[in-house]
Design a protein around this motif. Structure first.
Motif, PDB file in Angstrom:
ATOM      1  N   ALA A  14     -43.022  85.869  31.703  1.00 61.04           N
ATOM      2  CA  ALA A  14     -44.270  85.443  31.084  1.00 61.04           C
ATOM      3  C   ALA A  14     -44.046  84.220  30.209  1.00 61.04           C
ATOM      4  N   PRO A  15     -44.878  83.160  30.358  1.00 56.06           N
ATOM      5  CA  PRO A  15     -44.713  81.945  29.554  1.00 56.06           C
ATOM      6  C   PRO A  15     -45.037  82.161  28.089  1.00 56.06           C
ATOM      7  N   VAL A  16     -45.897  83.127  27.798  1.00 58.18           N
ATOM      8  CA  VAL A  16     -46.260  83.463  26.418  1.00 58.18           C
ATOM      9  C   VAL A  16     -46.383  84.980  26.320  1.00 58.18           C
ATOM     10  N   PRO A  17     -46.109  85.569  25.155  1.00 57.92           N
ATOM     11  CA  PRO A  17     -46.210  87.019  25.012  1.00 57.92           C
ATOM     12  C   PRO A  17     -47.659  87.477  25.025  1.00 57.92           C
ATOM     13  N   PRO A  18     -47.908  88.737  25.374  1.00 63.73           N
ATOM     14  CA  PRO A  18     -49.283  89.260  25.410  1.00 63.73           C
ATOM     15  C   PRO A  18     -50.013  89.122  24.085  1.00 63.73           C
ATOM     16  N   VAL A  72     -46.065  78.846  37.485  1.00 61.92           N
ATOM     17  CA  VAL A  72     -45.221  79.091  38.653  1.00 61.92           C
ATOM     18  C   VAL A  72     -44.420  77.826  38.923  1.00 61.92           C
ATOM     19  N   PRO A  73     -43.324  77.917  39.719  1.00 60.45           N
ATOM     20  CA  PRO A  73     -42.566  76.707  40.055  1.00 60.45           C
ATOM     21  C   PRO A  73     -43.456  75.664  40.730  1.00 60.45           C
ATOM     22  N   GLY A  74     -43.123  74.386  40.511  1.00 64.36           N
ATOM     23  CA  GLY A  74     -43.935  73.302  41.032  1.00 64.36           C
ATOM     24  C   GLY A  74     -44.131  73.342  42.540  1.00 64.36           C
ATOM     25  N   CYS A  75     -43.132  73.814  43.263  1.00 60.28           N
ATOM     26  CA  CYS A  75     -43.238  73.846  44.728  1.00 60.28           C
ATOM     27  C   CYS A  75     -44.270  74.857  45.214  1.00 60.28           C
ATOM     28  N   ARG A  76     -44.650  75.813  44.366  1.00 56.94           N
ATOM     29  CA  ARG A  76     -45.605  76.846  44.782  1.00 56.94           C
ATOM     30  C   ARG A  76     -46.968  76.679  44.114  1.00 56.94           C
ATOM     31  N   ASP A  99     -41.998  69.590  34.122  1.00 58.38           N
ATOM     32  CA  ASP A  99     -41.910  68.194  33.695  1.00 58.38           C
ATOM     33  C   ASP A  99     -41.676  67.303  34.900  1.00 58.38           C
ATOM     34  N   GLY A 100     -42.417  66.205  34.968  1.00 58.93           N
ATOM     35  CA  GLY A 100     -42.252  65.264  36.058  1.00 58.93           C
ATOM     36  C   GLY A 100     -43.114  65.563  37.265  1.00 58.93           C
ATOM     37  N   VAL A 101     -43.809  66.706  37.258  1.00 62.70           N
ATOM     38  CA  VAL A 101     -44.684  67.053  38.372  1.00 62.70           C
ATOM     39  C   VAL A 101     -46.107  66.681  37.986  1.00 62.70           C
ATOM     40  N   ASN A 102     -46.665  65.701  38.648  1.00 63.78           N
ATOM     41  CA  ASN A 102     -48.004  65.213  38.335  1.00 63.78           C
ATOM     42  C   ASN A 102     -48.978  65.638  39.417  1.00 63.78           C
ATOM     43  N   GLY A 103     -49.885  66.519  39.082  1.00 60.88           N
ATOM     44  CA  GLY A 103     -50.905  66.956  40.027  1.00 60.88           C
ATOM     45  C   GLY A 103     -52.252  66.404  39.646  1.00 60.88           C
ATOM     46  N   ARG A 104     -53.136  66.311  40.594  1.00 59.71           N
ATOM     47  CA  ARG A 104     -54.482  65.820  40.329  1.00 59.71           C
ATOM     48  C   ARG A 104     -55.504  66.778  40.942  1.00 59.71           C
ATOM     49  N   THR A 105     -55.260  68.074  40.810  1.00 67.24           N
ATOM     50  CA  THR A 105     -56.166  69.046  41.387  1.00 67.24           C
ATOM     51  C   THR A 105     -57.468  69.055  40.604  1.00 67.24           C
ATOM     52  N   PRO A 106     -58.626  68.849  41.247  1.00 59.95           N
ATOM     53  CA  PRO A 106     -59.915  68.827  40.535  1.00 59.95           C
ATOM     54  C   PRO A 106     -60.170  70.150  39.825  1.00 59.95           C
ATOM     55  N   GLY A 107     -60.699  70.072  38.608  1.00 56.20           N
ATOM     56  CA  GLY A 107     -61.060  71.270  37.876  1.00 56.20           C
ATOM     57  C   GLY A 107     -59.895  72.014  37.270  1.00 56.20           C
ATOM     58  N   VAL A 108     -58.703  71.415  37.267  1.00 59.22           N
ATOM     59  CA  VAL A 108     -57.510  72.072  36.731  1.00 59.22           C
ATOM     60  C   VAL A 108     -56.990  71.273  35.541  1.00 59.22           C
ATOM     61  N   THR A 109     -56.779  71.954  34.418  1.00 57.34           N
ATOM     62  CA  THR A 109     -56.184  71.329  33.239  1.00 57.34           C
ATOM     63  C   THR A 109     -54.689  71.562  33.273  1.00 57.34           C
ATOM     64  N   ARG A 110     -53.924  70.468  33.096  1.00 56.01           N
ATOM     65  CA  ARG A 110     -52.470  70.567  33.204  1.00 56.01           C
ATOM     66  C   ARG A 110     -51.812  70.199  31.877  1.00 56.01           C
ATOM     67  N   SER A 112     -47.550  69.811  30.507  1.00 51.63           N
ATOM     68  CA  SER A 112     -46.130  69.977  30.834  1.00 51.63           C
ATOM     69  C   SER A 112     -45.470  70.880  29.801  1.00 51.63           C
ATOM     70  N   ARG A 113     -44.313  71.418  30.159  1.00 55.55           N
ATOM     71  CA  ARG A 113     -43.602  72.305  29.229  1.00 55.55           C
ATOM     72  C   ARG A 113     -43.139  71.521  27.996  1.00 55.55           C
ATOM     73  N   THR A 114     -42.750  70.259  28.196  1.00 53.54           N
ATOM     74  CA  THR A 114     -42.347  69.437  27.052  1.00 53.54           C
ATOM     75  C   THR A 114     -43.520  69.214  26.105  1.00 53.54           C
ATOM     76  N   GLU A 115     -44.711  68.977  26.687  1.00 50.01           N
ATOM     77  CA  GLU A 115     -45.903  68.770  25.873  1.00 50.01           C
ATOM     78  C   GLU A 115     -46.280  70.045  25.128  1.00 50.01           C
ATOM     79  N   LEU A 116     -46.079  71.192  25.789  1.00 50.13           N
ATOM     80  CA  LEU A 116     -46.361  72.472  25.146  1.00 50.13           C
ATOM     81  C   LEU A 116     -45.466  72.670  23.929  1.00 50.13           C
ATOM     82  N   VAL A 117     -44.201  72.303  24.071  1.00 45.07           N
ATOM     83  CA  VAL A 117     -43.270  72.404  22.951  1.00 45.07           C
ATOM     84  C   VAL A 117     -43.708  71.484  21.815  1.00 45.07           C
TER      85      VAL A 117
END
Length: 491
Positions: A14-18, A72-76, A99-110, A112-117
């Motif tokens: 889990a990326p963050v605790p419940p 999830v991993p960038g490949c999935r 980090d380094g994975v740039n997506g442009r999926t409509p309606g999705v807020t992205r 990066s883990r570095t930005e989260l830190v």
């Protein structure tokens, strides 16, 4: 509202605790039973299944509009997002991306883990560091019976509020930690602040400093005082640059901050001190006044402190502080100044005659800047044998301090900022250098010197501008010649 958290085992669970989610307990969607066991031990609700199949999401969603955090991993990522969209097309999607994975999926807020830190972890670390600093300050002063909270002469709202905040932080009373200054409080707004918020600032002689066990300074430094009584200072908290190295047991000096009140607000928040409306109002006004409503030298820290204090403050009291009552004598002076004002080439001039305190001159300068057609306000008055001249500028790119130095620097002290400045000239110097004169002639003499200074400043500014353009043109032509020369050599 319930959140849905989709996490793959390859990202470390889990990326963050419940417990990090507000409201109802979130539901986690994971791929393996071992992840379910770990999350259920933390009290989480968990659904297990293939993250690439719609079936697991049909079990997870209630309305199909729940916010979703995907980690999830960038490949999935693309496959998982498409699958969720087929089941819950209206659900807000938030992707914790590699980090380094740039997506442009409509309606999705992205994010990066570095930005989260940077957004979450870095502020938490800074707050922990501030808490450690607070603990050291408290420990240092714990053994002292009487602590002096020292302010500059004629302290401003930022200093007064910071001293009050430090006293609250130390858990002290007025008796064990008085707030003091060697001078009085002159400006009407500052006196209104201390009266309405019931902040007692004592005026003490320099020798009284020796009676205290420890001394703390806020919004000021030992070198700012003419009195040489501060052989040892225990604490200095300030946002002004160090003109000389500050010698203190503890010090926190941040020239990048717009107000010392911001530093003290961070201290209080880090220590989880409950900030009462009285203290919040003082700190908010301290930040407002020192940053000119966040328009001068304000940083992100100042803005965050301002926003935090805004909801805790008493705005009715704040309005009364910012619009202080004028004594009847001051109203008479104002009426006289209005009737004798003079507008010359966009500059408003007025002389008040004898004035009880210099802050009234500055207050009237702010007021006279509102006169139609005035780009400058130059107001003067005589206080205890000194001629005080306050200047305000409304135009962009003005340099009030420079103009005032040109006009009056040879006669006395003069200087200031881009939009406000002042000069103080002993009347004996004025009479010796300029001559004895009536109030009207004094106003006109000030106007004449000021107009010459403006012309001088405008001329030098124009020359600097021409010189700058000439330099840029020379660099451009030099670069062009170099380019042609290089082309000829390679041809």
């Amino acid at each position: 509202m319930r959140y849905v958290v989709v996490c793959g085992e390859d990202v470390g669970g889990a990326p963050v605790p419940p417990s990090a989610f507000p409201g109802e307990q979130p539901l986690f969607v994971v791929r393996h039973p071992r992840e379910r066991a770990r999350l259920e031990r933390q009290g989480a609700q968990v659904v297990v299944g293939d993250l690439d199949r719609e079936a697991v999401y049909r079990r997870a969603f209630r309305s199909g509009k729940e916010p979703v955090l995907v980690a999830v991993p960038g490949c999935r990522e693309a496959t998982v997002v498409k699958t969720i969209r087929r089941v819950a097309p209206a659900a807000p999607l938030f992707v914790l991306a590699d980090d380094g994975v740039n997506g442009r999926t409509p309606g999705v807020t992205r994010i990066s883990r570095t930005e989260l830190v940077a957004r979450v972890l870095a502020p938490a670390i800074a707050r922990a560091a501030t808490r450690g600093r607070v603990d050291r300050v408290r420990k240092h002063f714990a053994r002292a019976e009487h602590v002096l909270l020292m302010l500059q002469d004629d302290p401003d709202p930022d200093a007064i509020a910071s001293a009050l905040a430090l006293r609250v932080l130390l858990g002290r009373t007025r008796a064990s930690a008085p707030i003091a200054t060697f001078g009085g409080i002159g400006r009407a707004e500052n006196r209104a602040m201390t009266r309405l918020l019931e902040i007692e600032v004592e005026r003490i002689p320099a020798r009284d400093v020796l009676a205290y066990d420890m001394v703390a300074m806020v919004d000021v430094q030992p070198s700012f005082f003419e009195e040489r009584v501060f052989s040892a200072v225990d604490l200095v908290i300030d946002h002004h640059p160090e003109t000389v190295p500050v010698r203190a047991g503890l010090k926190d000096i941040r020239p990048s901050y717009g107000a010392t009140s911001t530093i003290l607000t961070e201290y209080l928040r880090a220590a989880d001190v409950k900030i009462a409306p009285r203290l919040a109002t003082a700190l908010l006004y301290g930040i407002k006044s020192d940053t000119q409503d966040l328009e001068r030298g304000a940083t992100r820290a100042d803005v965050e402190a301002f926003a935090f204090l805004h909801g805790l403050s008493n705005h009715a009291v704040l309005r009364r502080i910012e619009r202080p009552e004028l004594p009847e004598r001051a109203v008479d002076l104002l009426a006289q100044a209005i009737s004798r004002r003079r507008l010359v080439n966009g500059s408003v001039f007025a002389h008040l005659g004898a004035v009880e305190y210099p802050e009234l001159v500055a207050q009237f300068a702010d007021l006279f800047l509102q006169i139609h057609g005035g780009e400058w306000a130059v107001i003067s008055g005589v206080v205890a044998g000194d001629l005080h001249i306050s200047v305000r500028s409304a135009g962009q790119g003005r340099a009030a301090g420079d103009v005032v130095r040109r006009a009056f620097g040879a006669l006395g002290s003069a200087g200031g900022h881009r939009s406000m400045a002042k000069a103080v000239v002993p009347m004996r110097t004025w009479r010796a250098r300029v001559g004895h004169m009536s109030a009207e002639r004094l106003r006109d003499a000030i106007a004449s010197r000021f107009q010459r200074a403006i012309r001088s400043w405008s001329h030098s500014s124009a020359q600097r501008s021409v010189g700058s353009r000439t330099l840029r043109s020379w660099k451009h032509s030099t670069a062009a010649r170099s380019s042609v020369s290089g082309t000829l050599r390679t041809s």
